[in-house]
Write a protein that holds these residues in place. Structure first.
Motif, PDB file in Angstrom:
ATOM      1  N   ARG A 293      87.506  53.571  52.487  1.00 27.77           N
ATOM      2  CA  ARG A 293      86.836  52.707  50.799  1.00 27.77           C
ATOM      3  C   ARG A 293      87.720  52.331  50.369  1.00 27.77           C
ATOM      4  NH1 ARG A 293      85.153  57.495  46.483  1.00 27.77           N
ATOM      5  NH2 ARG A 293      86.787  58.950  47.906  1.00 27.77           N
TER       6      ARG A 293
ATOM      7  N   ARG B  77      88.788  63.745  56.676  1.00 27.92           N
ATOM      8  CA  ARG B  77      88.723  62.965  57.775  1.00 27.92           C
ATOM      9  C   ARG B  77      87.743  61.453  58.121  1.00 27.92           C
ATOM     10  NH1 ARG B  77      86.419  65.471  60.909  1.00 27.92           N
ATOM     11  NH2 ARG B  77      87.491  66.752  61.649  1.00 27.92           N
ATOM     12  N   VAL B  78      89.215  60.442  57.191  1.00 29.85           N
ATOM     13  CA  VAL B  78      88.266  58.788  57.324  1.00 29.85           C
ATOM     14  C   VAL B  78      88.281  58.145  58.055  1.00 29.85           C
ATOM     15  CG1 VAL B  78      89.087  56.810  56.019  1.00 29.85           C
ATOM     16  CG2 VAL B  78      90.059  59.483  54.927  1.00 29.85           C
ATOM     17  N   ARG B  79      86.812  56.992  57.693  1.00 29.97           N
ATOM     18  CA  ARG B  79      86.226  56.306  59.686  1.00 29.97           C
ATOM     19  C   ARG B  79      87.231  55.106  59.052  1.00 29.97           C
ATOM     20  NH1 ARG B  79      81.362  57.125  59.559  1.00 29.97           N
ATOM     21  NH2 ARG B  79      81.300  54.916  57.908  1.00 29.97           N
TER      22      ARG B  79
ATOM     23  N   LEU C 107      82.795  61.379  45.708  1.00 29.10           N
ATOM     24  CA  LEU C 107      83.862  61.090  46.662  1.00 29.10           C
ATOM     25  C   LEU C 107      83.673  60.599  47.662  1.00 29.10           C
ATOM     26  CD1 LEU C 107      84.362  64.822  44.597  1.00 29.10           C
ATOM     27  CD2 LEU C 107      85.862  62.858  44.145  1.00 29.10           C
ATOM     28  N   LEU C 108      83.177  61.483  48.099  1.00 29.32           N
ATOM     29  CA  LEU C 108      82.874  60.485  49.523  1.00 29.32           C
ATOM     30  C   LEU C 108      82.664  59.133  50.008  1.00 29.32           C
ATOM     31  CD1 LEU C 108      80.943  63.426  51.493  1.00 29.32           C
ATOM     32  CD2 LEU C 108      83.120  63.316  51.364  1.00 29.32           C
ATOM     33  N   GLY C 109      81.939  58.193  48.937  1.00 27.46           N
ATOM     34  CA  GLY C 109      81.879  57.116  49.113  1.00 27.46           C
ATOM     35  C   GLY C 109      81.131  56.403  49.923  1.00 27.46           C
ATOM     36  N   LYS C 110      80.039  57.597  50.180  1.00 24.04           N
ATOM     37  CA  LYS C 110      78.650  57.233  50.974  1.00 24.04           C
ATOM     38  C   LYS C 110      77.836  57.841  50.430  1.00 24.04           C
ATOM     39  CE  LYS C 110      79.839  60.804  54.493  1.00 24.04           C
ATOM     40  NZ  LYS C 110      79.451  61.161  56.050  1.00 24.04           N
TER      41      LYS C 110
ATOM     42  N   ARG D 172      72.799  68.256  59.114  1.00 20.46           N
ATOM     43  CA  ARG D 172      73.736  68.570  59.121  1.00 20.46           C
ATOM     44  C   ARG D 172      74.475  68.538  56.944  1.00 20.46           C
ATOM     45  NH1 ARG D 172      79.409  68.664  62.150  1.00 20.46           N
ATOM     46  NH2 ARG D 172      80.016  70.669  61.108  1.00 20.46           N
ATOM     47  N   ASP D 173      74.700  67.338  56.997  1.00 16.12           N
ATOM     48  CA  ASP D 173      74.991  66.888  55.450  1.00 16.12           C
ATOM     49  C   ASP D 173      73.539  67.638  54.951  1.00 16.12           C
ATOM     50  OD1 ASP D 173      76.914  66.132  56.276  1.00 16.12           O
ATOM     51  OD2 ASP D 173      76.137  63.510  56.266  1.00 16.12           O
TER      52      ASP D 173
ATOM     53  N   PRO E 155      87.726  71.002  65.479  1.00 14.66           N
ATOM     54  CA  PRO E 155      86.593  70.451  65.306  1.00 14.66           C
ATOM     55  C   PRO E 155      85.924  71.498  65.833  1.00 14.66           C
ATOM     56  CG  PRO E 155      87.256  68.433  66.227  1.00 14.66           C
ATOM     57  CD  PRO E 155      88.413  68.925  66.415  1.00 14.66           C
TER      58      PRO E 155
ATOM     59  N   LEU F 150      82.431  65.171  61.049  1.00 15.60           N
ATOM     60  CA  LEU F 150      82.839  64.595  59.786  1.00 15.60           C
ATOM     61  C   LEU F 150      83.817  63.995  59.482  1.00 15.60           C
ATOM     62  CD1 LEU F 150      80.829  68.390  59.063  1.00 15.60           C
ATOM     63  CD2 LEU F 150      79.486  66.173  59.865  1.00 15.60           C
ATOM     64  N   GLU F 151      83.118  63.365  58.618  1.00 20.31           N
ATOM     65  CA  GLU F 151      84.190  61.867  58.176  1.00 20.31           C
ATOM     66  C   GLU F 151      83.280  61.415  56.972  1.00 20.31           C
ATOM     67  OE1 GLU F 151      84.945  59.436  61.317  1.00 20.31           O
ATOM     68  OE2 GLU F 151      83.198  59.084  61.742  1.00 20.31           O
ATOM     69  N   ARG F 152      84.218  60.569  55.692  1.00 25.21           N
ATOM     70  CA  ARG F 152      84.099  59.243  54.808  1.00 25.21           C
ATOM     71  C   ARG F 152      84.500  58.615  55.270  1.00 25.21           C
ATOM     72  NH1 ARG F 152      88.387  57.824  51.860  1.00 25.21           N
ATOM     73  NH2 ARG F 152      90.054  59.574  52.091  1.00 25.21           N
TER      74      ARG F 152
ATOM     75  N   GLU G  59      86.442  69.040  55.385  1.00 29.02           N
ATOM     76  CA  GLU G  59      86.823  67.919  56.711  1.00 29.02           C
ATOM     77  C   GLU G  59      85.826  66.487  56.319  1.00 29.02           C
ATOM     78  OE1 GLU G  59      85.558  68.908  60.437  1.00 29.02           O
ATOM     79  OE2 GLU G  59      83.462  70.001  59.470  1.00 29.02           O
ATOM     80  N   ARG G  60      84.665  66.671  55.447  1.00 28.89           N
ATOM     81  CA  ARG G  60      84.874  65.807  54.981  1.00 28.89           C
ATOM     82  C   ARG G  60      85.085  64.176  54.322  1.00 28.89           C
ATOM     83  NH1 ARG G  60      80.413  69.230  56.111  1.00 28.89           N
ATOM     84  NH2 ARG G  60      78.348  69.231  56.410  1.00 28.89           N
ATOM     85  N   TYR G  61      85.611  64.805  53.610  1.00 30.07           N
ATOM     86  CA  TYR G  61      86.887  64.286  52.344  1.00 30.07           C
ATOM     87  C   TYR G  61      87.781  64.443  53.444  1.00 30.07           C
ATOM     88  CZ  TYR G  61      88.907  62.958  49.126  1.00 30.07           C
ATOM     89  OH  TYR G  61      90.080  62.204  47.036  1.00 30.07           O
TER      90      TYR G  61
ATOM     91  N   LEU H 145      93.343  63.251  57.570  1.00 26.33           N
ATOM     92  CA  LEU H 145      94.135  62.177  56.410  1.00 26.33           C
ATOM     93  C   LEU H 145      95.547  63.276  56.607  1.00 26.33           C
ATOM     94  CD1 LEU H 145      92.205  61.642  53.777  1.00 26.33           C
ATOM     95  CD2 LEU H 145      92.998  60.150  54.861  1.00 26.33           C
TER      96      LEU H 145
ATOM     97  N   MET I 245      72.536  65.903  62.601  1.00 30.94           N
ATOM     98  CA  MET I 245      72.686  67.426  62.863  1.00 30.94           C
ATOM     99  C   MET I 245      71.683  68.465  63.777  1.00 30.94           C
ATOM    100  SD  MET I 245      72.362  69.676  60.837  1.00 30.94           S
ATOM    101  CE  MET I 245      72.147  71.819  61.910  1.00 30.94           C
TER     102      MET I 245
END
Lengths: 332, 580
Positions: A159, B578-580, B531-534, B544-545, B70, A154-156, B574-576, B91, A1
Motif C-alpha cells: 500500500r 505477507r505483502v505482495r 488494515l489490509l488495504g483491500k 477462505r477470506d 504456508p 494469503l497476503e495483502r 498472515e494476511r497482514y 515481512l 478457497m
C-alpha cells in the motif's frame, strides 16, 4: 478457497486423492480396450470427463469445506456406492461429482469411466477387475491424475502511504522539515494545500482516498524530496561552518557523525555504516554487516553522485532523494 | 542483476583508481542509472533488487522468531497467530514494525523502537503493542478511519441564517439583509463615527440615493475581545427584546429595526466563525471516537456514549446561535445550564459534557446529524457503514407500481418502494427525536408522542403553534394520514411495534444488531479492509477470506467488542504480514 481446501484435503485427509486403484484401473482398461480396439477416442472422453470434474470443483465451494472434515474412508466408500447405484445412467458420475465435494473430480471420472465403458460395450468391465481394498489403499502411495492447484498464499497488497503518513514520515526522516511553500510570510504545507489534487478525500466532493502511486503523486513526491533533502543539507552545512548554530543530532544529519567531505575511498566502511543507518531510518531495513546487494545498491548511488559533482555532499543529497522516492519509503 | 552490475563496477573502481577505468565506470553507471530510475518509478512491482528468499533467510538466521510455513499456516484460524512468529515469505521484523506503526500510529518507527526490536532479535512485545493501542496517535488513526466512514466534514455548510452574517466594507462590519429594513437598501453605514442627539438617540442622515444612514461605533467583539472593531451603530444595538416582544437573538428578531447583534456582537457571525464552528463540531466527533478507542472501551460505546466534547467556539454556538440558524438548532441538544463558562477564543480548550436523554454517541452527534440531514439518510449510512448492508435495488430493477399503489402515501406498502422502505422507514424512526435538517433534540417530556394542542389545531383548523408546525403532524394529504394527526412527525405510518424506535433512539438500533452477527462481522470486515488495504466484501472476497472475517466477527463479539483485540487478530494474521 476451493483451491486451498482441495489442497488441504490432499495434504491432510486426502479423502479423494488417496485412490491408488484409480490409476491402474483406468490404465488397465485403456490398455485392454486398445488391444481389443473396442474403445475409440478414449482419451478424448477421459479428457471431457476430467474437465467436467474440474468444472464442478470450481463451483462447489461449500462441498469442499466439508470434504476436509469427513473421514476419508467413509467418504470414499460413500462415493463408490453412489457410483455403483448410478452406473449406466447418463452423466450420473458427473452429476454426482457436482452435487458432492469439489475435490471429488476423480470420483466423477471414475463414474463416468464406468458409464462410458458400459456405453461402448467394452470387453472388460471395470467391476470385474481385481481391486485394491480401501484399507490397502489408505496405506499406499498418494497419487493424483491432475496436478493440485498451488496453495494460494494469503497476503495483502503493498500500500502507498496516505498523505498524512507521508508528510509525517518525511518530517521524521528529515528532522522536522516538511514540504512547504512561502505564502504571506508563512510556510504553507504543500501536502495540505495540494491534498485534493493528490487524492485525499474531503468527504464532501470525494469520499474515497486515492492511494495509487500515480505519475502525479511521484512528481510531487520527487519535488518534496528534493526540497526537503536540500533544506536538510543547507542547515547541516550551515551548522558545520558556523559554530554559533547548534548542529542537529547525528540521527538527523544525513552524513551522521562523519565529515560531509569524507568520500568512500577514504573510509569505505564508515560510509557503508552510514548508508546502512540511512536505509534503516528511511526504509526500516536492517542491512546485515558486511557486503550485501542492497548496500551496494545504495552505496553505488552515493558514489555516483559524489563522482559527478566531485563532492560527497551531492552523494548524500542524491541518497536522501533516492531513498524517499523509492517504493520502500512511500509504500509498505 | 542490477545489484550484481553495481557490485562489480564498484569493486573494479575500488581496486583500480585509474582515470581510464573511471571513465568506463561512468559509462556503466549512466546505464545503470537508467535501470535504477526505472526500478524506482515502476513501483512497486520492480522494487525488489534482492532475492527476497535469500534476504529472509539471512534475517531469520539472526532472529528468535518461530518460522511458520504456508503448510502450517493452513490450519491456523483467526486469532491463532502470535507476535513471536514469522510467516514464511512475510515481512521482515523491521518492515513489520514499520507497517504496524504506519497503520496504527500514522508514523514511521522511532529509532528507539527499531533498536528495541533488534535487541529482542525481531520479537515485538505484546506490551509494546498495547502501549501503541492506547496512545493518542492510535486515537487519531482510529478517528481518521471512522471519519472515512461517517464523513463528518461539514465545512461546506453554513448553519447560520443570512440575517446573522456580518459583511465588511472599508473595515466596517455591517449586516447586509437587515440593512434593507433599517437603511432602506442593502448598504453599509457612513464611514464616520456615529452621532447621537441630546436624548441619546442615534442620528440617521438622509442620503441622495434615498437611504438613511448612521455612523459606526467601536465594539470589542466576542471573537477578539482585545481588538475593537468598527461596526455600524444600528447593527451594534444591544437590545435583548424588540418592542413587539421578539427576542433579538433569533431569526425573527434580526429583521427588527430595533435589534442588533447584541453585546459583543454575540448574535452575529463572520465567515471565519462559521468555519471555526463547523470545524469544531467535526473535531468534537473525532475526539469522541478517539477517546473511546484510546480508553479501550467497547466499540459499542460509539453508539451509546453520552459524552460530548465542547470547546470555546462551540460553547458560544450553543449558548447564542441556536436560534439564528439556517437549520433547526433549537431546542438545543445541550441545555444552557450544562454549558461551561468558556470564552469563544478558547478554541483549544476542550472539555466533556454528559448529555441527557437518549443520546447515542456518534449517531446523534451534531456533526453526523448535519452531515446526514434526513432520518432516512442517517439510517442508510448506519446500514451501509456498520452493517455492510446498503439499501440497493435488486438486479433487474424494481417492479412498477400500479395506480392504486402509487397513491399509497406509506412507502412501506407501496410496490417497488417497499423493497427498501419497509426496512428503511422503521430504521429512520430511530432518529425521530432529532430534527431533520437540524440538530435539535425533542425530549419526551416537552415533546410527547402526541400533543392535544397540536391535534386540536390540526382538526379545528386554528393556527398551530410553531412547535406544532415544526415537529408534529398538523396537516394531511390523504385520509390514511388522519390517524396520525397530532403525533410527532416520526410517528407517521409507524406501526405499534416500531414506536419504541422513536423513543429509544439509535442506540436501540445498534443493540438490536448486536444480537445478530451482522454488526460485529461488518466491523471486522471494515477494519480488515482498513488494515489490509483491500476490499473484503462478500462479493469480492473468496471463501477462505469470508470465513476468516466470520471468525473475526465472532471473536470480536466474544471479546466484548474490544477493538484492540480485533486489531490484534488482524495484524498478527498472515494476511497482514505477507505483502505482495
Amino acid at each position: 478457497m476451493n483451491k486451498l481446501n482441495h489442497l488441504q484435503g490432499f495434504h491432510t485427509h486426502s479423502p479423494m486423492l488417496k485412490r491408488p486403484l484409480l490409476l491402474p484401473l483406468i490404465s488397465l482398461a485403456l490398455v485392454l480396450s486398445a488391444c481389443t480396439g473396442k474403445i475409440e477416442n478414449s482419451s478424448e472422453e477421459t479428457g471431457t470427463e476430467q474437465h467436467a470434474g474440474e468444472q464442478h470443483a470450481g463451483e462447489q465451494h461449500a462441498g469442499e469445506q466439508h470434504a476436509g472434515e469427513q473421514h476419508a474412508g467413509e467418504q470414499y466408500a460413500g462415493e463408490q456406492h453412489a457410483g455403483e447405484q448410478h452406473a449406466g445412467e447418463q452423466h450420473a458420475g458427473e452429476q454426482h461429482a457436482g452435487e458432492q465435494h469439489a475435490g471429488e473430480q476423480h470420483a466423477g471420472e471414475q463414474h463416468a469411466g464406468e458409464q462410458h465403458a458400459g456405453e461402448q460395450n467394452t470387453s472388460v468391465l471395470l467391476d470385474e477387475l481385481d481391486r485394491t481394498s480401501i484399507e490397502e489403499a489408505n496405506n499406499s502411495e498418494e497419487v493424483g491424475l491432475v496436478a493440485p492447484d498451488p496453495i494460494r498464499v494469503l497476503e495483502r497488497p503493498r500500500r502507498r502511504m496516505n498523505l498524512d503518513q507521508l508528510d509525517r514520515a518525511i518530517r521524521q526522516v528529515s528532522g522536522g522539515l516538511f514540504w512547504s511553500e512561502r505564502r504571506n510570510n508563512q510556510d504553507q504545507n504543500l501536502f495540505e494545500s495540494l491534498s485534493a489534487t493528490l487524492g485525499k478525500p474531503d468527504f464532501i466532493q470525494r469520499t474515497t482516498e486515492d492511494l495509487t502511486p500515480s505519475a502525479l503523486f511521484m512528481k510531487f513526491l520527487d519535488d518534496a524530496s528534493r526540497q526537503v533533502c536540500g533544506k536538510r543539507i543547507e542547515l547541516d552545512i550551515a551548522a558545520a561552518s558556523d559554530p554559533r548554530i547548534e548542529p542537529a543530532s547525528g540521527d538527523v544529519v544525513l552524513w551522521g557523525t562523519l565529515s560531509p567531505e569524507l568520500s568512500s575511498t577514504e573510509d569505505p566502511e564508515a560510509i557503508n555504516q552510514q548508508v546502512r543507518s540511512l536505509v534503516l531510518r528511511f526504509h526500516s531495513r536492517a542491512l546485515p554487516a558486511g557486503e550485501s546487494a542492497r548496500l551496494a545498491y545504495w552505496r553505488w548511488l552515493f558514489e555516483t553522485a559524489s563522482l559527478v559533482d566531485q563532492s560527497p555532499v551531492s552523494g548524500w543529497r542524491a541518497l536522501c532523494i533516492g531513498l524517499i522516492n523509492h517504493p520502500d519509503f512511500y509504500s509498505y | 542483476m542490477i545489484a550484481q552490475n553495481i557490485s562489480s563496477s564498484i569493486l573494479v573502481y575500488d581496486q583500480n583508481h585509474t582515470r581510464v577505468k573511471s571513465i568506463l565506470i561512468r559509462a556503466l553507471i549512466s546505464m545503470i542509472t537508467a535501470s535504477f530510475m526505472l526500478t524506482v518509478y515502476q513501483a512497486p512491482i520492480h522494487a525488489q533488487c534482492v532475492d527476497p528468499v535469500i534476504e529472509e533467510n539471512e534475517l531469520m538466521s539472526t532472529s528468535e522468531l518461530q518460522r511458520i510455513s504456508p503448510d502450517e499456516a493452513l490450519s491456523r484460524q483467526a486469532g491463532q497467530w502470535r507476535l513471536d512468529e514469522h510467516v514464511e515469505g512475510g515481512l521482515s521484523p523491521q518492515r513489520y514494525l514499520r507497517s504496524l506503526t504506519l497503520d496504527l500510529l500514522g508514523r514511521l518507527p522511532h529509532s528507539e523502537e527499531q533498536h528495541i526490536l533488534q535487541e529482542a532479535r525481531g520479537k515485538l512485545s505484546e506490551a509494546q503493542l498495547d502501549e501503541w493501542l492506547s496512545s493518542e496517535d492510535f486515537g487519531r488513526q482510529a478517528s481518521r478511519f471512522i471519519r472515512s466512514q461517517l464523513w463528518n466534514n461539514i465545512s461546506n455548510l453554513n448553519p447560520y441564517g443570512n440575517n446573522a452574517n456580518l459583511s465588511r466594507s472599508q473595515q466596517i462590519y455591517w449586516r447586509r439583509n437587515p440593512a434593507l429594513q433599517t437603511r432602506g437598501d442593502r448598504v453599509p453605514c457612513l464611514n464616520e463615527p456615529a452621532s447621537y442627539d441630546d436624548d441619546g438617540e442615534l442620528i440617521m442622515f438622509d442620503q441622495e440615493d434615498g437611504t438613511r444612514r448612521e455612523g459606526w461605533i467601536w465594539v470589542n467583539p466576542y471573537w477578539a475581545p482585545e481588538t475593537p472593531v468598527k461596526i455600524c451603530a444600528l447593527d451594534a444595538q444591544t437590545t435583548e427584546y424588540s418592542t413587539n416582544g421578539t427576542f433579538c437573538g433569533s431569526n425573527g428578531g434580526a429583521n427588527r429595526p430595533d435589534c442588533g447583534c447584541g453585546e459583543e456582537l454575540k448574535w452575529c457571525v463572520t465567515g471565519n466563525i462559521r468555519r471555526e464552528v463547523t470545524s469544531a463540531l467535526a473535531e468534537s466527533l473525532d475526539r469522541l471516537v478517539s477517546s473511546i478507542f484510546i480508553s479501550g472501551e467497547s466499540y459499542l460505546e460509539l453508539f451509546q456514549e453520552r459524552r460530548f466534547y465542547i470547546n470555546g467556539p462551540l460553547v458560544h454556538f450553543f449558548k447564542h446561535h441556536t436560534r439564528i440558524g439556517r437549520y433547526t438548532l433549537s431546542p438545543s441538544p445541550i441545555p444552557d445550564w450544562q454549558l461551561p463558562d468558556f470564552n469563544y477564543s478558547e478554541s483549544d480548550r476542550w472539555t466533556q459534557l454528559i448529555l441527557e436523554g437518549e443520546h447515542s454517541g456518534v449517531l446523534t452527534h451534531p456533526a453526523f446529524l448535519l452531515r446526514f440531514q434526513t432520518n432516512r439518510a442517517r439510517a442508510s449510512r448506519f446500514y451501509d457503514t456498520f452493517l455492510c448492508s446498503p439499501f440497493q435495488p435488486p438486479e433487474g430493477g424494481l417492479p412498477v407500481p400500479d395506480d392504486e399503489s402509487v397513491r399509497n402515501p406509506d412507502l412501506q406498502g407501496r410496490a417497488g418502494c417497499k423493497y427498501c422502505h419497509a426496512l428503511l422507514e422503521p430504521a429512520a424512526s430511530y432518529w425521530g427525536r432529532w430534527t431533520e435538517q437540524g440538530i435539535a433534540y425533542l425530549d419526551a417530556e416537552r415533546f410527547p408522542s402526541q400533543r392535544d394542542d397540536c391535534l386540536n389545531c390540526a382538526l379545528g383548523g386554528g393556527n398551530c403553534s410553531a412547535e406544532c408546525r415544526s415537529h408534529y403532524i398538523t396537516s394531511t394529504l390523504s385520509e390514511q394520514e388522519v390517524p396520525y394527526l397530532g403525533k410527532l412527525k416520526a410517528y407517521s405510518f409507524r406501526r405499534d411495534e416500531h414506536e419504541i424506535n422513536v423513543e429509544r433512539g439509535p442506540r436501540l438500533l445498534a443493540y438490536s444488531e448486536v444480537t445478530g452477527q451482522r454488526l460485529p462481522r461488518c466491523i471486522a470486515q471494515r477494519t480488515a479492509e482498513w488494515l489490509l488495504g483491500k476490499e473484503m466484501s462478500d462479493s469480492v472476497a473468496d471463501e477462505r477470506d469470508r470465513q476468516w472475517v466470520d471468525q473475526l466477527g465472532v471473536r470480536f463479539a466474544r471479546n466484548g467488542y474490544r477493538y484492540s483485540k480485533l486489531i490484534k487478530d488482524i495484524i498478527t494474521d498472515e494476511r497482514y504480514r505477507r505483502v505482495r
